[in-house]
Scaffold this motif. Sequence first.
Motif, PDB file in Angstrom:
ATOM      1  N   GLU A 130     -38.613 -29.095  23.479  1.00 27.20           N
ATOM      2  CA  GLU A 130     -39.110 -29.570  25.113  1.00 27.20           C
ATOM      3  C   GLU A 130     -40.778 -30.144  24.051  1.00 27.20           C
ATOM      4  N   ILE A 131     -41.937 -29.491  24.027  1.00 28.54           N
ATOM      5  CA  ILE A 131     -43.106 -29.292  23.621  1.00 28.54           C
ATOM      6  C   ILE A 131     -43.093 -30.406  22.110  1.00 28.54           C
ATOM      7  N   GLU A 164     -43.128 -31.106  10.568  1.00 30.67           N
ATOM      8  CA  GLU A 164     -44.880 -30.651  10.941  1.00 30.67           C
ATOM      9  C   GLU A 164     -44.847 -30.655  12.839  1.00 30.67           C
ATOM     10  N   ILE A 165     -45.014 -31.446  12.867  1.00 29.22           N
ATOM     11  CA  ILE A 165     -44.140 -31.648  15.027  1.00 29.22           C
ATOM     12  C   ILE A 165     -43.577 -30.148  15.215  1.00 29.22           C
ATOM     13  N   HIS A 166     -42.894 -29.758  14.915  1.00 27.22           N
ATOM     14  CA  HIS A 166     -42.105 -28.415  14.938  1.00 27.22           C
ATOM     15  C   HIS A 166     -42.861 -26.869  15.098  1.00 27.22           C
ATOM     16  N   ASP A 167     -43.463 -27.390  13.719  1.00 25.74           N
ATOM     17  CA  ASP A 167     -43.996 -26.346  13.306  1.00 25.74           C
ATOM     18  C   ASP A 167     -45.574 -26.321  14.366  1.00 25.74           C
ATOM     19  N   SER A 170     -43.664 -35.515  20.035  1.00 28.83           N
ATOM     20  CA  SER A 170     -43.337 -37.024  19.081  1.00 28.83           C
ATOM     21  C   SER A 170     -43.710 -38.263  19.876  1.00 28.83           C
ATOM     22  N   THR A 171     -43.317 -38.250  21.313  1.00 31.79           N
ATOM     23  CA  THR A 171     -44.077 -38.951  22.621  1.00 31.79           C
ATOM     24  C   THR A 171     -45.314 -39.018  22.574  1.00 31.79           C
ATOM     25  N   LEU A 172     -45.925 -38.371  22.644  1.00 31.89           N
ATOM     26  CA  LEU A 172     -47.616 -38.285  22.453  1.00 31.89           C
ATOM     27  C   LEU A 172     -48.031 -38.958  21.027  1.00 31.89           C
TER      28      LEU A 172
END
Length: 84
Positions: A51-52, A19-22, A57-59
């Motif tokens: 990178e995004i 989901e994050i990658h998408d 993920s960090t956020l």
Amino acid sequence: MCRSIQQLRGAEPPATASEIHDAALQYVRKISGYRVPSQANAAVFEEAVREIADATSTLLGGLVVPSNSKTAVPVQRRLREAQR
């Protein structure tokens, strides 16, 4: 902003790597103007997505979500549930 990018904060269970990658991919597509980059731009395009996704993920991992916050249901999950 691109309507394809969905809120992932507060998702239960937490947002998946997919989901994050998408979301990162949709962002890079919108900013670059490329749905599919040329071979000359493919490496930098994919690096930007990575990178995004990492920053996202960090956020998401660092946000404090109030207990009374509405649970997010990313569109990918809604679509999978509708297909069942």
